[in-house]
Scaffold this motif. Structure first.
Motif, PDB file in Angstrom:
ATOM      1  N   ALA A  84       9.683  -1.551 -12.802  1.00 26.67           N
ATOM      2  CA  ALA A  84       9.102  -0.202 -12.787  1.00 26.67           C
ATOM      3  C   ALA A  84       8.068  -0.081 -11.669  1.00 26.67           C
ATOM      4  N   LEU A  85       7.205  -1.100 -11.549  1.00 28.67           N
ATOM      5  CA  LEU A  85       6.188  -1.035 -10.497  1.00 28.67           C
ATOM      6  C   LEU A  85       6.852  -1.100  -9.120  1.00 28.67           C
ATOM      7  N   LYS A  86       7.863  -1.947  -8.998  1.00 28.74           N
ATOM      8  CA  LYS A  86       8.576  -2.052  -7.714  1.00 28.74           C
ATOM      9  C   LYS A  86       9.137  -0.687  -7.314  1.00 28.74           C
ATOM     10  N   ASN A  87       9.707  -0.009  -8.286  1.00 22.85           N
ATOM     11  CA  ASN A  87      10.268   1.323  -8.033  1.00 22.85           C
ATOM     12  C   ASN A  87       9.199   2.261  -7.469  1.00 22.85           C
ATOM     13  N   LEU A  88       8.018   2.254  -8.096  1.00 21.16           N
ATOM     14  CA  LEU A  88       6.948   3.140  -7.628  1.00 21.16           C
ATOM     15  C   LEU A  88       6.448   2.721  -6.250  1.00 21.16           C
ATOM     16  N   LEU A  89       6.344   1.393  -6.045  1.00 18.13           N
ATOM     17  CA  LEU A  89       5.797   0.933  -4.764  1.00 18.13           C
ATOM     18  C   LEU A  89       6.737   1.239  -3.604  1.00 18.13           C
ATOM     19  N   GLU A  90       8.033   1.257  -3.892  1.00 13.88           N
ATOM     20  CA  GLU A  90       8.973   1.667  -2.837  1.00 13.88           C
ATOM     21  C   GLU A  90       8.683   3.093  -2.398  1.00 13.88           C
ATOM     22  N   PHE A  91       8.370   3.910  -3.399  1.00 14.18           N
ATOM     23  CA  PHE A  91       8.040   5.307  -3.091  1.00 14.18           C
ATOM     24  C   PHE A  91       6.790   5.376  -2.210  1.00 14.18           C
ATOM     25  N   TYR A  92       5.747   4.676  -2.608  1.00 15.03           N
ATOM     26  CA  TYR A  92       4.497   4.758  -1.834  1.00 15.03           C
ATOM     27  C   TYR A  92       4.647   4.143  -0.445  1.00 15.03           C
ATOM     28  N   HIS A  93       5.402   3.067  -0.383  1.00 14.48           N
ATOM     29  CA  HIS A  93       5.667   2.420   0.905  1.00 14.48           C
ATOM     30  C   HIS A  93       6.342   3.429   1.850  1.00 14.48           C
ATOM     31  N   HIS A  94       7.245   4.180   1.297  1.00 11.25           N
ATOM     32  CA  HIS A  94       8.006   5.151   2.084  1.00 11.25           C
ATOM     33  C   HIS A  94       7.164   6.367   2.450  1.00 11.25           C
ATOM     34  N   GLU A  95       6.186   6.710   1.604  1.00  8.65           N
ATOM     35  CA  GLU A  95       5.486   7.984   1.760  1.00  8.65           C
ATOM     36  C   GLU A  95       4.097   7.897   2.388  1.00  8.65           C
ATOM     37  N   SER A  96       3.525   6.708   2.516  1.00 11.01           N
ATOM     38  CA  SER A  96       2.216   6.603   3.174  1.00 11.01           C
ATOM     39  C   SER A  96       2.334   7.243   4.549  1.00 11.01           C
ATOM     40  N   CYS A  97       1.365   8.070   4.898  1.00  9.75           N
ATOM     41  CA  CYS A  97       1.496   8.753   6.195  1.00  9.75           C
ATOM     42  C   CYS A  97       1.313   7.770   7.341  1.00  9.75           C
ATOM     43  N   GLY A  98       0.637   6.645   7.051  1.00 10.44           N
ATOM     44  CA  GLY A  98       0.538   5.607   8.073  1.00 10.44           C
ATOM     45  C   GLY A  98      -0.696   5.676   8.958  1.00 10.44           C
ATOM     46  N   GLN A  99      -1.594   6.599   8.658  1.00 11.75           N
ATOM     47  CA  GLN A  99      -2.805   6.701   9.484  1.00 11.75           C
ATOM     48  C   GLN A  99      -3.725   5.507   9.301  1.00 11.75           C
ATOM     49  N   CYS A 100      -4.130   5.281   8.049  1.00  8.03           N
ATOM     50  CA  CYS A 100      -5.172   4.274   7.803  1.00  8.03           C
ATOM     51  C   CYS A 100      -4.554   2.890   7.686  1.00  8.03           C
ATOM     52  N   THR A 101      -5.202   1.948   8.330  1.00  2.14           N
ATOM     53  CA  THR A 101      -4.710   0.577   8.304  1.00  2.14           C
ATOM     54  C   THR A 101      -4.461   0.051   6.890  1.00  2.14           C
ATOM     55  N   PRO A 102      -5.437   0.162   5.957  1.00  6.34           N
ATOM     56  CA  PRO A 102      -5.209  -0.441   4.643  1.00  6.34           C
ATOM     57  C   PRO A 102      -3.979   0.129   3.934  1.00  6.34           C
ATOM     58  N   CYS A 103      -3.766   1.429   4.080  1.00  2.07           N
ATOM     59  CA  CYS A 103      -2.650   2.070   3.389  1.00  2.07           C
ATOM     60  C   CYS A 103      -1.341   1.802   4.101  1.00  2.07           C
ATOM     61  N   ARG A 104      -1.347   1.948   5.416  1.00  2.00           N
ATOM     62  CA  ARG A 104      -0.120   1.750   6.195  1.00  2.00           C
ATOM     63  C   ARG A 104       0.434   0.351   5.986  1.00  2.00           C
ATOM     64  N   GLU A 105      -0.435  -0.639   6.112  1.00  2.00           N
ATOM     65  CA  GLU A 105       0.032  -2.018   6.027  1.00  2.00           C
ATOM     66  C   GLU A 105       0.077  -2.496   4.577  1.00  2.00           C
ATOM     67  N   GLY A 106      -0.884  -2.009   3.777  1.00  6.39           N
ATOM     68  CA  GLY A 106      -0.983  -2.468   2.388  1.00  6.39           C
ATOM     69  C   GLY A 106       0.222  -2.063   1.556  1.00  6.39           C
ATOM     70  N   THR A 107       0.653  -0.798   1.663  1.00  7.86           N
ATOM     71  CA  THR A 107       1.775  -0.347   0.840  1.00  7.86           C
ATOM     72  C   THR A 107       3.042  -1.147   1.162  1.00  7.86           C
ATOM     73  N   GLY A 108       3.218  -1.480   2.423  1.00 15.64           N
ATOM     74  CA  GLY A 108       4.396  -2.255   2.807  1.00 15.64           C
ATOM     75  C   GLY A 108       4.309  -3.692   2.325  1.00 15.64           C
ATOM     76  N   TRP A 109       3.111  -4.235   2.443  1.00 12.47           N
ATOM     77  CA  TRP A 109       2.946  -5.643   2.088  1.00 12.47           C
ATOM     78  C   TRP A 109       3.147  -5.866   0.580  1.00 12.47           C
ATOM     79  N   VAL A 110       2.537  -5.010  -0.244  1.00 13.93           N
ATOM     80  CA  VAL A 110       2.708  -5.205  -1.695  1.00 13.93           C
ATOM     81  C   VAL A 110       4.171  -5.005  -2.081  1.00 13.93           C
ATOM     82  N   ASP A 111       4.840  -4.083  -1.418  1.00  7.25           N
ATOM     83  CA  ASP A 111       6.258  -3.871  -1.713  1.00  7.25           C
ATOM     84  C   ASP A 111       7.061  -5.132  -1.384  1.00  7.25           C
ATOM     85  N   THR A 112       6.725  -5.743  -0.247  1.00  2.82           N
ATOM     86  CA  THR A 112       7.416  -6.981   0.144  1.00  2.82           C
ATOM     87  C   THR A 112       7.177  -8.096  -0.878  1.00  2.82           C
ATOM     88  N   ILE A 113       5.918  -8.236  -1.290  1.00  2.00           N
ATOM     89  CA  ILE A 113       5.625  -9.302  -2.256  1.00  2.00           C
ATOM     90  C   ILE A 113       6.345  -9.040  -3.580  1.00  2.00           C
TER      91      ILE A 113
END
Ligand SMILES: Cc1cc2nc3c(=O)[nH]c(=O)nc-3n(C[C@H](O)[C@H](O)[C@H](O)COP(=O)(O)O)c2cc1C
Ligand code: SF4
Ligand code: SF4
Ligand code: SF4
Ligand code: FES
Lengths: 422, 460
Positions: free
Chosen positions: A333-362
């Protein structure tokens, strides 16, 4: 089982056939606030909205009247209303009901709001994927123009008002009010850095009010019946109603309006017909995907109002509940949500741009059986870095989602860990 | 605006009320990591690296969006701040190739500086999991983008949208797939395009000219003034003398001067270094034969003594000191001194920002010395002495002498002189600001002042 009394402010015509057409809507009372509206001044209307304690229904719950009061009235610059119908969050699907089943109520609300803030142009920013709903809304607007309810001289009251539907291109972040305005200005939907003082929003540097569809659709009732009538619903600090919604493991998923303050479980049982297949409840995400998950025990204590939900460490959000039964795999369930956030982060801020992708990968590694125990700590650490250090609240919300899942269901996550890996 | 006192790391500083905290930190050399902020581009708040702790605020704040107020108390190096910065930097590195050994920016890269500071040598994710991206994209004719190295600070995008207003660059895609791109149908080819290379805090944008030419730590930077036009942009001439080789210029970079060029220069000026080292006149020639310095002076002296009607041409790119010496000399020998200026004028070059219509560095000095800019005479010229003026070939005379930086002179006597990068002097720009250029490159060639003072000894 407790039987709840229907309390309807914005959904009263949803069940009526052809309620989206002007004739049917009018027959059932739409546009009946207009008479009173034009007897009031801007200041009086804003005072009534303040008095009603109407709270924004787009997720934040900010008092609408206070926001309206931030509009610099009598300025030389034109002012604008932007109605937020971007509705792209998983679990939230209420605004589409309004624009497809009672679009004239929204138009009536827009007329009331624009008259109050002295605006002659309103935009409705509609989620890109809502093409069909948007078509219905547009036909209603066309009808309203035809009838003289919109246009140069509305209701022959000497007031000009144009309403323009703008469809987004399919980005969740464009629901964030400043990103919405950037997008409306023709730019990339990047949230703006927050101002240091409380102030209105700005569209091409003109004062602008951004409100959710349902917030605006609640206005005619208040204008017509007064603040006290609105406060008869709900609780003293969360007055009125909300188009709560349910999805997931319930028998009758859907959108059902209810007043604030009732028990969450009563709502699930009464409107949702209880948990599907007689299963036990495991957890509920209470207010659209971006609110902290509640365990079954917490749900037992939960009431549908801002204060109780806050006390439980979560929030009411948009009132879109995602219900999960005992068989739900929390890691998936969490993986499902994180895929969404990974896809939807606008990518401006470093923590969000890189963080959403990294947690999804883990998380993928965890599901693939190639993650170690320290990886769970790593997720929590990244989540901490995403919290409170970004331009908008997207990243802090993701952080809350992660924290909720992992701290409340940690053993499930640990069961995926492989300690034998080198 | 009134002055306020703020406390940073337990020391007091004065600052203008409501000025930006990050400017104050930079001004006083207080260490603060940052990528996206730039004085000329303003704050954007996207890198989240410039975090500081402000008393009374629960969470760390970004210094680029903090306005100072009286009594504000700031911590820039507390444990809390260091750990926040370290964690954000770690995220920044997650998709970065960390290929510093083969990166042109190495040595002047902020990312490299910061991760060395924080001891994050190895980024935390396996290479295979990194988001890979294109490493060699020509944005235009002179700038190359490496998307893997980009930290998405959007400085380059903001330069094209806010400064040149040409809008060639943008961000495409979202999240960790976001990257810099040219707008469809556009190329980054505006006259100021190469400034993005200086703006880029990492090695994502490189100049085609400079790529792999030199390691930056070998370069010496000498402050100078661009001679491309009468704006007189402040520059650094970056040069290096490799063993057994000549001292060579590798690039020209803008040098900050708020009154003149801010942080920028035009590409024409930036690339003008090539002309400074190509086709240069090195020898002294008499009728195409190489002669010694002494013989050259004797020859010049005899030409002057044997001529009645002498005209001297002076280039509007020479330093004030040269023009003064030439003016004196001209009076002494009773010559007519002129500087036709029409050849410098090019209104297709000038714009409403830095580039001016006159492509010479010291027009103002020509005006100050009241040197004629028009010349006409029905009399036959006996001797024409040209000090590097480009219109030499348009004049006819019985005899001619040319002091020249570049080869190709048709004069009988040709005397090599150094280019502006090879000696020091001052120029006055079109806003009447006098500016100093320092000698960057060493040469054996005599300067105009040296020639003239030695000539007076010969003439005695
Ligand atoms: C990532 C993100 C997405 C959002 N999406 C929506 C949305 O789809 N609809 C909406 O009304 N508000 C959305 N909001 C909230 C808006 O920023 C804004 O607060 C709201 O539209 C204000 O209206 P209200 O006061 O009437 O609720 C979103 C906020 C964030 C941070
Ligand atoms: S927090 Fe995320 S979504 Fe919000 S502005 Fe920053 S990068 Fe964009
Ligand atoms: S290319 Fe350089 S300047 Fe442009 S966004 Fe990337 S890091 Fe910043
Ligand atoms: S604007 Fe003129 S002075 Fe400035 S860099 Fe360009 S050519 Fe040189
Ligand atoms: S410099 Fe402050 S956020 Fe980038």
């Amino acid at each position: 089982m407790i039987i709840l009394e229907d309390k309807k402010i914005v959904s009263s015509k949803f069940h009526i056939e052809n309620s989206h057409t002007l004739s049917v809507a009018k027959e059932h009372g739409t546009y009946s606030s207009i008479e009173r509206l034009f007897t009031l001044s801007s200041e009086e209307i804003i005072a009534i909205i303040k008095e009603s304690h109407l709270r924004g229904k787009g997720g934040g719950g900010a008092p609408a009247g206070n926001k309206w009061a931030l509009m610099p009235l009598g300025e030389l610059k034109p002012s604008f209303l932007a109605v937020n119908c971007d509705e792209s969050e998983p679990g939230t699907f209420k605004d589409r009901e309004i624009i497809s089943k009672d679009p004239h109520l929204l138009i009536e609300g827009i007329i009331c709001t624009c008259f109050a803030i002295k605006s002659h142009t309103a935009y409705i920013y509609v989620r890109g994927e809502y093409k069909e709903f948007s078509n219905i809304l547009q036909s209603a607007i066309d009808e309203a123009y035809e009838a003289g309810y919109l246009g140069e001289n509305i209701f022959n009251k000497g007031y000009k008002l144009d309403v323009i539907v703008h469809r987004g291109a399919g980005a969740y972040i464009c629901g964030e009010k400043s990103a919405l305005l950037e997008s409306l200005e023709g730019k990339r939907g990047h949230p703006r850095v927050k101002p240091h003082q409380q102030e209105c929003e700005w569209y091409f540097d003109n004062p602008t009010l951004v409100n959710n569809v349902e917030t605006i659709a609640s206005v005619p009732f208040i204008v017509k019946n007064g603040a006290d009538a609105y406060k008869e619903f709900g609780t003293s600090s969360s007055p009125g109603t909300l188009l709560f919604a349910m999805s997931g493991h319930v028998n009758k998923p859907g959108v059902y309006e209810s007043e604030f303050g009732i028990c969450m479980m009563d709502y699930i049982n009464h409107y949702g017909g209880g948990i599907k297949n007689g299963k036990k409840l495991k957890a509920i995400i209470p207010g659209g995907a971006s609110t902290k998950i509640l365990t079954a025990d917490e749900v037992g204590l939960a009431k549908l109002d801002y204060e109780t939900m806050k006390a439980l460490g979560s929030s009411l959000g948009t009132g879109g509940m995602i219900v999960m039964d005992e068989d739900t795999n929390m890691v998936e369930a969490l993986k499902n949500l994180l895929e969404f956030y990974h896809h939807e982060s606008c990518g401006q801020c470093t923590p969000c741009r890189e963080g959403t992708g990294w947690v999804d990968t883990i998380m993928q590694n965890l599901l693939d059986g190639v993650a170690r125990g320290e990886d769970i700590e790593k997720i929590l650490e990244i989540s901490k870095t995403m919290n409170g250090q970004t331009i908008c609240v997207f990243a802090p919300a993701v952080s809350d989602v992660i924290d909720g899942f992992i701290t409340k269901f940690r053993s499930e996550f640990e069961s995926y860990v492989r300690e034998d890996l080198t | 605006m009134s002055l306020v006192t703020v406390n940073i790391d337990d020391k007091s500083y004065e600052a203008k009320e409501n000025s930006l905290l990050i400017d104050l930190l930079i001004l006083h050399d207080i260490k603060v990591p940052y990528f996206c902020y730039h004085e000329s581009l303003g704050a954007d708040g996207n890198c989240r690296m410039c975090m500081v702790e402000i008393e009374g605020k629960k969470r760390p704040q970004i210094a680029c969006d903090t306005f100072v107020s009286d009594g504000m108390s700031i911590q820039t190096a507390s444990e809390k701040i260091s750990s926040v910065r370290k964690r954000i930097l770690e995220l920044e590195l997650i998709n970065h190739p960390v290929d510093c050994p083969i990166c042109d920016q190495a040595g002047e890269c902020k990312l490299q500086d910061y991760y060395m500071d924080f001891g994050l040598y190895d980024s935390n994710i396996d290479m295979k999991e990194k988001v890979h991206n294109k490493k060699h994209i020509a944005l235009g004719s002179s700038v190359i983008l490496d998307r893997e190295r980009c930290v998405l600070c959007t400085r380059c995008v903001r330069f094209t949208s806010n400064i040149t207003k040409s809008g060639e660059l943008g961000v495409i895609n979202r999240g960790d797939k976001a990257c810099i791109s040219t707008v469809p149908g556009m190329k980054l080819d505006n006259p100021y395009a190469m400034n993005v290379v200086d703006l880029c805090p990492v090695g994502a944008l490189t100049s085609k000219e400079f790529r792999f030419a030199q390691r930056v730590w070998f370069l010496k930077s000498t402050p100078s003034i661009c001679h491309g036009c009468s704006t007189g942009c402040n520059i650094f001439i970056d040069h290096n003398q490799e063993k057994y080789k000549e001292d060579k210029i590798y690039r020209i970079r803008p040098r900050k001067n708020r009154e003149v060029n801010g942080d920028f220069i035009c590409d024409y000026g930036r690339l003008s270094y090539k002309n400074l080292q190509e086709n240069r006149q090195q020898e002294l020639l008499n009728k195409s034969n190489v002669i010694s310095y002494e013989d050259a002076l004797l020859e010049l002296n005899s030409k002057i003594s044997g001529s009645k009607n002498i005209v001297i041409l002076v280039d509007a790119n020479l330093y004030n000191e040269d023009i003064a010496a030439i003016s004196n000399f001209s009076q002494k020998i009773g010559a007519k001194l002129v500087c036709p200026t029409e050849c410098y004028f090019d209104d297709s070059f000038g714009d409403d920002w830095l580039k001016s219509d006159y492509k010479c560095a010291n027009l103002q000095a020509i005006k100050n010395y009241k040197i004629d800019s028009l010349f006409s005479s029905d009399q036959q010229i006996d001797l024409l002495i040209n000090f590097n003026h480009p219109s030499f070939s348009k004049f006819s005379s019985k005899q001619s002498v040319e002091f020249s930086t570049h080869k190709g002179s048709s004069a009988e006597l040709v005397l090599a002189i150094p280019a502006y990068s090879e000696y020091s002097g001052t120029t006055i720009n079109d806003a009447n600001i006098e500016q100093y250029s320092q000698k960057a490159i060493t040469t054996d060639v005599a300067t105009i002042s040296e020639y003239l003072s030695d000539l007076s000894k010969v003439a005695l």
